[in-house]
Design an enzyme around this catalytic site. Structure first.
Site, PDB file in Angstrom:
ATOM      1  N   TYR A   1      -9.119   5.966   7.315  1.00 17.27           N
ATOM      2  CA  TYR A   1      -9.261   6.350   8.720  1.00 17.27           C
ATOM      3  C   TYR A   1     -10.257   7.509   8.759  1.00 17.27           C
ATOM      4  O   TYR A   1      -9.964   8.588   8.253  1.00 17.27           O
ATOM      5  CB  TYR A   1      -7.923   6.813   9.297  1.00 17.27           C
ATOM      6  CG  TYR A   1      -6.914   5.710   9.519  1.00 17.27           C
ATOM      7  CD1 TYR A   1      -6.133   5.207   8.475  1.00 17.27           C
ATOM      8  CD2 TYR A   1      -6.723   5.158  10.789  1.00 17.27           C
ATOM      9  CE1 TYR A   1      -5.195   4.198   8.683  1.00 17.27           C
ATOM     10  CE2 TYR A   1      -5.798   4.147  11.017  1.00 17.27           C
ATOM     11  CZ  TYR A   1      -5.039   3.679   9.961  1.00 17.27           C
ATOM     12  OH  TYR A   1      -4.119   2.668  10.179  1.00 17.27           O
TER      13      TYR A   1
ATOM     14  N   PRO B   1      -4.364   0.711  18.708  1.00 19.75           N
ATOM     15  CA  PRO B   1      -4.068   0.221  17.351  1.00 19.75           C
ATOM     16  C   PRO B   1      -4.154   1.265  16.232  1.00 19.75           C
ATOM     17  O   PRO B   1      -3.811   0.956  15.088  1.00 19.75           O
ATOM     18  CB  PRO B   1      -5.110  -0.884  17.135  1.00 19.75           C
ATOM     19  CG  PRO B   1      -6.200  -0.606  18.108  1.00 19.75           C
ATOM     20  CD  PRO B   1      -5.593   0.115  19.262  1.00 19.75           C
TER      21      PRO B   1
ATOM     22  N   LYS C   1       0.994   0.163  14.989  1.00 19.00           N
ATOM     23  CA  LYS C   1       2.385   0.053  15.411  1.00 19.00           C
ATOM     24  C   LYS C   1       2.742  -1.188  16.252  1.00 19.00           C
ATOM     25  O   LYS C   1       3.919  -1.545  16.346  1.00 19.00           O
ATOM     26  CB  LYS C   1       2.786   1.296  16.223  1.00 19.00           C
ATOM     27  CG  LYS C   1       3.002   2.529  15.389  1.00 19.00           C
ATOM     28  CD  LYS C   1       4.332   2.484  14.669  1.00 19.00           C
ATOM     29  CE  LYS C   1       4.390   3.404  13.482  1.00 19.00           C
ATOM     30  NZ  LYS C   1       3.984   2.804  12.209  1.00 19.00           N
TER      31      LYS C   1
ATOM     32  N   TYR D   1       4.071   6.574  10.088  1.00 18.72           N
ATOM     33  CA  TYR D   1       3.207   5.440   9.753  1.00 18.72           C
ATOM     34  C   TYR D   1       3.998   4.324   9.062  1.00 18.72           C
ATOM     35  O   TYR D   1       3.813   3.140   9.355  1.00 18.72           O
ATOM     36  CB  TYR D   1       2.056   5.911   8.852  1.00 18.72           C
ATOM     37  CG  TYR D   1       0.931   4.902   8.724  1.00 18.72           C
ATOM     38  CD1 TYR D   1      -0.162   4.933   9.579  1.00 18.72           C
ATOM     39  CD2 TYR D   1       0.978   3.897   7.760  1.00 18.72           C
ATOM     40  CE1 TYR D   1      -1.188   4.000   9.481  1.00 18.72           C
ATOM     41  CE2 TYR D   1      -0.043   2.960   7.655  1.00 18.72           C
ATOM     42  CZ  TYR D   1      -1.118   3.015   8.518  1.00 18.72           C
ATOM     43  OH  TYR D   1      -2.124   2.086   8.419  1.00 18.72           O
TER      44      TYR D   1
ATOM     45  N   HIS E   1       0.847  -1.196   0.000  1.00 19.33           N
ATOM     46  CA  HIS E   1       0.000   0.000   0.000  1.00 19.33           C
ATOM     47  C   HIS E   1       0.881   1.245   0.000  1.00 19.33           C
ATOM     48  O   HIS E   1       1.766   1.374   0.825  1.00 19.33           O
ATOM     49  CB  HIS E   1      -0.907   0.023   1.235  1.00 19.33           C
ATOM     50  CG  HIS E   1      -2.125  -0.827   1.079  1.00 19.33           C
ATOM     51  ND1 HIS E   1      -3.355  -0.468   1.554  1.00 19.33           N
ATOM     52  CD2 HIS E   1      -2.297  -2.022   0.494  1.00 19.33           C
ATOM     53  CE1 HIS E   1      -4.249  -1.411   1.261  1.00 19.33           C
ATOM     54  NE2 HIS E   1      -3.621  -2.371   0.623  1.00 19.33           N
TER      55      HIS E   1
HETATM   56  P1  RFL Z   1       1.412 -11.492  21.484  1.00 24.20           P
HETATM   57  O1  RFL Z   1       1.003 -11.574  20.077  1.00 24.20           O
HETATM   58  O2  RFL Z   1       0.409 -11.099  22.500  1.00 24.20           O
HETATM   59  O3  RFL Z   1       2.055 -12.888  21.868  1.00 24.20           O
HETATM   60  C1  RFL Z   1       2.326 -13.258  23.203  1.00 24.20           C
HETATM   61  C2  RFL Z   1       2.318 -14.762  23.282  1.00 24.20           C
HETATM   62  O4  RFL Z   1       2.716 -15.177  24.572  1.00 24.20           O
HETATM   63  C3  RFL Z   1       1.864 -16.231  24.992  1.00 24.20           C
HETATM   64  N1  RFL Z   1       1.910 -16.274  26.471  1.00 24.20           N
HETATM   65  C4  RFL Z   1       2.509 -17.262  27.171  1.00 24.20           C
HETATM   66  N2  RFL Z   1       3.162 -18.368  26.783  1.00 24.20           N
HETATM   67  C5  RFL Z   1       3.666 -19.183  27.752  1.00 24.20           C
HETATM   68  N3  RFL Z   1       3.498 -18.957  29.080  1.00 24.20           N
HETATM   69  C6  RFL Z   1       2.849 -17.850  29.517  1.00 24.20           C
HETATM   70  N4  RFL Z   1       2.710 -17.621  30.817  1.00 24.20           N
HETATM   71  C7  RFL Z   1       2.317 -16.939  28.538  1.00 24.20           C
HETATM   72  N5  RFL Z   1       1.623 -15.768  28.601  1.00 24.20           N
HETATM   73  C8  RFL Z   1       1.390 -15.385  27.343  1.00 24.20           C
HETATM   74  C9  RFL Z   1       0.517 -15.850  24.417  1.00 24.20           C
HETATM   75  O5  RFL Z   1      -0.368 -16.964  24.316  1.00 24.20           O
HETATM   76  C10 RFL Z   1       0.925 -15.322  23.055  1.00 24.20           C
HETATM   77  O6  RFL Z   1       0.983 -16.340  22.072  1.00 24.20           O
HETATM   78  O7  RFL Z   1       2.639 -10.458  21.675  1.00 24.20           O
HETATM   79  P2  RFL Z   1       3.843 -10.088  20.672  1.00 24.20           P
HETATM   80  O8  RFL Z   1       4.481 -11.302  20.098  1.00 24.20           O
HETATM   81  O9  RFL Z   1       4.652  -9.096  21.414  1.00 24.20           O
HETATM   82  O10 RFL Z   1       3.118  -9.372  19.427  1.00 24.20           O
HETATM   83  C11 RFL Z   1       2.489  -8.136  19.576  1.00 24.20           C
HETATM   84  C12 RFL Z   1       1.301  -8.029  18.611  1.00 24.20           C
HETATM   85  O11 RFL Z   1       0.501  -9.167  18.728  1.00 24.20           O
HETATM   86  C13 RFL Z   1       0.473  -6.781  18.882  1.00 24.20           C
HETATM   87  O12 RFL Z   1       1.296  -5.683  19.205  1.00 24.20           O
HETATM   88  C14 RFL Z   1      -0.376  -6.368  17.656  1.00 24.20           C
HETATM   89  O13 RFL Z   1      -1.338  -7.331  17.342  1.00 24.20           O
HETATM   90  C15 RFL Z   1      -1.043  -5.023  17.914  1.00 24.20           C
HETATM   91  N6  RFL Z   1      -1.924  -4.625  16.814  1.00 24.20           N
HETATM   92  C16 RFL Z   1      -1.416  -4.084  15.641  1.00 24.20           C
HETATM   93  N7  RFL Z   1      -0.082  -3.938  15.482  1.00 24.20           N
HETATM   94  C17 RFL Z   1       0.407  -3.462  14.304  1.00 24.20           C
HETATM   95  O14 RFL Z   1       1.647  -3.328  14.170  1.00 24.20           O
HETATM   96  N8  RFL Z   1      -0.385  -3.124  13.246  1.00 24.20           N
HETATM   97  C18 RFL Z   1      -1.720  -3.253  13.312  1.00 24.20           C
HETATM   98  O15 RFL Z   1      -2.395  -2.985  12.314  1.00 24.20           O
HETATM   99  C19 RFL Z   1      -2.295  -3.711  14.554  1.00 24.20           C
HETATM  100  N9  RFL Z   1      -3.601  -3.885  14.672  1.00 24.20           N
HETATM  101  C20 RFL Z   1      -3.289  -4.838  16.901  1.00 24.20           C
HETATM  102  C21 RFL Z   1      -4.105  -4.449  15.797  1.00 24.20           C
HETATM  103  C22 RFL Z   1      -3.848  -5.413  18.012  1.00 24.20           C
HETATM  104  C23 RFL Z   1      -5.192  -5.592  18.056  1.00 24.20           C
HETATM  105  N10 RFL Z   1      -5.702  -6.151  19.237  1.00 24.20           N
HETATM  106  C24 RFL Z   1      -6.357  -7.393  19.295  1.00 24.20           C
HETATM  107  C25 RFL Z   1      -5.319  -5.571  20.497  1.00 24.20           C
HETATM  108  C26 RFL Z   1      -5.446  -4.642  15.822  1.00 24.20           C
HETATM  109  C27 RFL Z   1      -6.009  -5.210  16.943  1.00 24.20           C
HETATM  110  C28 RFL Z   1      -7.465  -5.387  16.893  1.00 24.20           C
HETATM  111  C1  PHB Z   2      -6.034  -4.040  10.516  1.00 21.98           C
HETATM  112  O1  PHB Z   2      -6.082  -4.256   9.299  1.00 21.98           O
HETATM  113  O2  PHB Z   2      -6.354  -4.902  11.353  1.00 21.98           O
HETATM  114  C2  PHB Z   2      -5.569  -2.720  11.031  1.00 21.98           C
HETATM  115  C3  PHB Z   2      -5.130  -1.770  10.117  1.00 21.98           C
HETATM  116  C4  PHB Z   2      -4.697  -0.534  10.561  1.00 21.98           C
HETATM  117  C5  PHB Z   2      -4.732  -0.250  11.921  1.00 21.98           C
HETATM  118  C6  PHB Z   2      -5.166  -1.196  12.827  1.00 21.98           C
HETATM  119  C7  PHB Z   2      -5.593  -2.443  12.381  1.00 21.98           C
HETATM  120  O3  PHB Z   2      -4.327   0.984  12.343  1.00 21.98           O
END
Ligand code: RFL
Ligand code: PHB
Length: 399
Positions: A205, A297, A301, A389, A76
Site C-alpha cells: 500500500y 476497498p 473489507k 486488517y 499472507h
Molecule cells: P455483490 O457481489 O454485489 O452481489 C450482489 C448480487 O446480486 C445480484 N443482483 C440481483 N439479482 C437478482 N435480482 C436483482 N434485482 C438483483 N440486483 C442485484 C447481482 O447481479 C450480484 O450477483 O454483493 P455481495 O454478495 O454482498 O458481496 C460483496 C462484495 O462483492 C464486495 O463487498 C467486495 O467485492 C468489495 N471489495 C473487496 N472486499 C474485500 O473484502 N476485500 C477486497 O480486497 C476487496 N476489494 C472490492 C475490492 C470491490 C471492488 N469493486 C469492484 C468495488 C476491490 C474492488 C475493485
Molecule cells: C485485490 O487484490 O483486489 C485487493 C487487495 C487489497 C485491497 C483491495 C483489493 O485493499
C-alpha cells in the site's frame, strides 16, 4: 428449469453473500432458493476483491467450500506500507496473536460456491431478475421476478436481500423505515489485471506525492494493481506504458524493485463510497453484504463483511429451526452493525490516510505522514492496523 413457488428463505443475489448464505443454510438443513439476475459466466468473472480474512476462510471451510482455497490460496502474514520512499512491513501473526489473511480472488470463491450449489443444491436460478420484494410486514413475504420474459413469484417465510448496492430488496421497507448514512470520495481506483509475475511477495500500500497505489496479485504469474485516479477517468484513455510508468513512479522507494511489466488483460475504474443502511432488517426481510453497507476497498473489507453478515444470519436461521426461537434473528441487525461500523471506520481511515485529495494541503499531507510514521514505529499503532486488517473478534462474538 422449474420455478419453485415456495421456500423457507428466499435469497436475492448470487454474489458471495447470497451464495455463502445458501451453502450454510443447506448445511443446517434450512431450505432456500437463490435468484440471480445475471448469467453464470458474468457472475463468475466479475473482477473484485482479493483478500480473505481468517474468519471468512473459517466460514468457507465450515461450509465445505475451501478445498481449492487450501490448495491455491496464498496465505499472507503481512503487508507493506510504503511512504516517503521507504517500505515498512506490518507483521500480522506477531501483532495479532497468530492471525493472517489469504489472497484468493472473489471470482474463485464465487466459482467454488456455484460449483457446489450446482452439484448439491439448493436451487439457484440465473437470469432471474427480481423486480420487487413485497409484504415484508407479513409472515409470508413474496419475491416477484422475471425469467425468460415470464413473471414468477416466490413465497417465503423470510426474504434476504444479498443483491448488492444497486439491489431492490432494500425497497421492501416502507419509506422512512430504514436510514442510509453515506459519503463519497473525490477520487477513484483504476484497477488492472496484468499477465506479469507480482514484483513483491506481499501486498504493498503506497502513499506518494502522485497519489495512492496498491500492488496485489492473483497468482504467481498474475499481478493485480491499482492507482488512485480522478473521478470520471476513462479507463480506455490511458496507454499501457503510461500506466506502468505511473505505477513505477508511485511505488518508487530507495532500494525497491521495479514492477514486472506484461500485457494488461483487464482494466476498470471504480468509484468509492462509504454507506450503511440501518437497521438491516424490516419485518421478515433482511439485508446482508453490499445491499446493506459498502466500504472503499482500501481496507479489503467488503467481501469479508458480507461473509461475516451471513455467518450471523445462517446461525440465526439454524437457531430458529432447532429451537423455534427468533431471538438471534431479532438481534441480527445490531450484531452485524457493530462489526460494520468498525469496518467503516477502518476503511475510511485507510483511505483517507493513504490517498491524496485533489485540493490536499501540505498540512494534511504532514498529518498523513505523521500517522504512517506512527504505525511504522509503534507496535501499538501497528497492532491496531493489523487486528483490523486481519479481522476483529468483537466482544461476545464467537466466529
Ligand atoms: P455483490 O457481489 O454485489 O452481489 C450482489 C448480487 O446480486 C445480484 N443482483 C440481483 N439479482 C437478482 N435480482 C436483482 N434485482 C438483483 N440486483 C442485484 C447481482 O447481479 C450480484 O450477483 O454483493 P455481495 O454478495 O454482498 O458481496 C460483496 C462484495 O462483492 C464486495 O463487498 C467486495 O467485492 C468489495 N471489495 C473487496 N472486499 C474485500 O473484502 N476485500 C477486497 O480486497 C476487496 N476489494 C472490492 C475490492 C470491490 C471492488 N469493486 C469492484 C468495488 C476491490 C474492488 C475493485
Ligand atoms: C485485490 O487484490 O483486489 C485487493 C487487495 C487489497 C485491497 C483491495 C483489493 O485493499
Amino acid at each position: 428449469m422449474s420455478h419453485p413457488s415456495r421456500t423457507q428463505v428466499g435469497i436475492v443475489g448470487a454474489g458471495p453473500a447470497g451464495l455463502l448464505l445458501a451453502r450454510q443454510l443447506q448445511v443446517h438443513g434450512v431450505d432456500c432458493v437463490v435468484l440471480e439476475s445475471r448469467d453464470r459466466d458474468y457472475v463468475e468473472h466479475r473482477q473484485r476483491a482479493g483478500v480473505l480474512e481468517q474468519g471468512t476462510v473459517d466460514a468457507l471451510r465450515a461450509a465445505g467450500a475451501a478445498d481449492r482455497l487450501e490448495r491455491e490460496g496464498m496465505p499472507h502474514d503481512g503487508v507493506e506500507l510504503r511512504f516517503a520512499r521507504r517500505g515498512h512491513r506490518i507483521d500480522f501473526p506477531s501483532l495479532t496473536g497468530g492471525r493472517r489473511v489469504w489472497v484468493y480472488a472473489q471470482t474463485e470463491v464465487v466459482k467454488d460456491l456455484i460449483a457446489l450449489q450446482a452439484k448439491e443444491g439448493p436451487p439457484l436460478l440465473f437470469e432471474a431478475e427480481v423486480r420487487a420484494v413485497e409484504d415484508a410486514d407479513t409472515e409470508r413475504p413474496v419475491i416477484r421476478y422475471t425469467r425468460a420474459g415470464r413473471e414468477h413469484t416466490l413465497a417465503c417465510d423470510w426474504a434476504v436481500g444479498c443483491d448488492g448496492y444497486h439491489g431492490v430488496t432494500r425497497y421492501a421497507a416502507p419509506q422512512g423505515a430504514l436510514s442510509t448514512y453515506e459519503r463519497g470520495y473525490a477520487y477513484s481506483w483504476f484497477g488492472i489485471l496484468a499477465d506479469a509475475p507480482p514484483a513483491y511477495d506481499e501486498l504493498v500500500y503506497a502513499h506518494s506525492e502522485r497519489g495512492f497505489a496498491l500492488a496485489s496479485m492473483r497468482s504467481a504469474q498474475m499481478s493485480r494493481l491499482y492507482l488512485q485516479v480522478p473521478n470520471g477517468t476513462d479507463p480506455e484513455a490511458l496507454p499501457d506504458e503510461q500506466i506502468w510508468d505511473e505505477l513505477d513512479a508511485r511505488f518508487a522507494a530507495d532500494g525497491a524493485r521495479r514492477l514486472n511489466r506484461g500485457p494488461i488483460i483487464a482494466r476498470a475504474v471504480l468509484p468509492m463510497r462509504s454507506s450503511v443502511t440501518e437497521p438491516m432488517r424490516h419485518g421478515r426481510v433482511l439485508l446482508a453484504g453490499d445491499a446493506a453497507h459498502i466500504v472503499p476497498p482500501t481496507g479489503a473489507k467488503g467481501l469479508n463483511l458480507a461473509a461475516a453478515d451471513v455467518v450471523v444470519l445462517a446461525r440465526a436461521f439454524a437457531h430458529l429451526k432447532d429451537t423455534g426461537s427468533a431471538d438471534l434473528l431479532d438481534a441480527y441487525s445490531d450484531t452485524c452493525l457493530r462489526r460494520v461500523w468498525r469496518a467503516e471506520h477502518f476503511s475510511h481511515f485507510m483511505t483517507s490516510t493513504l490517498h491524496r485529495a485533489p485540493e490536499q494541503s501540505e498540512f494534511d499531507t504532514r498529518l498523513q505522514l505523521s500517522q504512517l510514521e506512527r504505525i511504522a514505529t509503534s507496535p501499538h499503532a501497528a497492532a491496531e492496523l493489523a487486528v483490523n486488517y486481519t479481522g476483529l473478534l468483537l466482544p461476545g462474538e464467537e466466529r
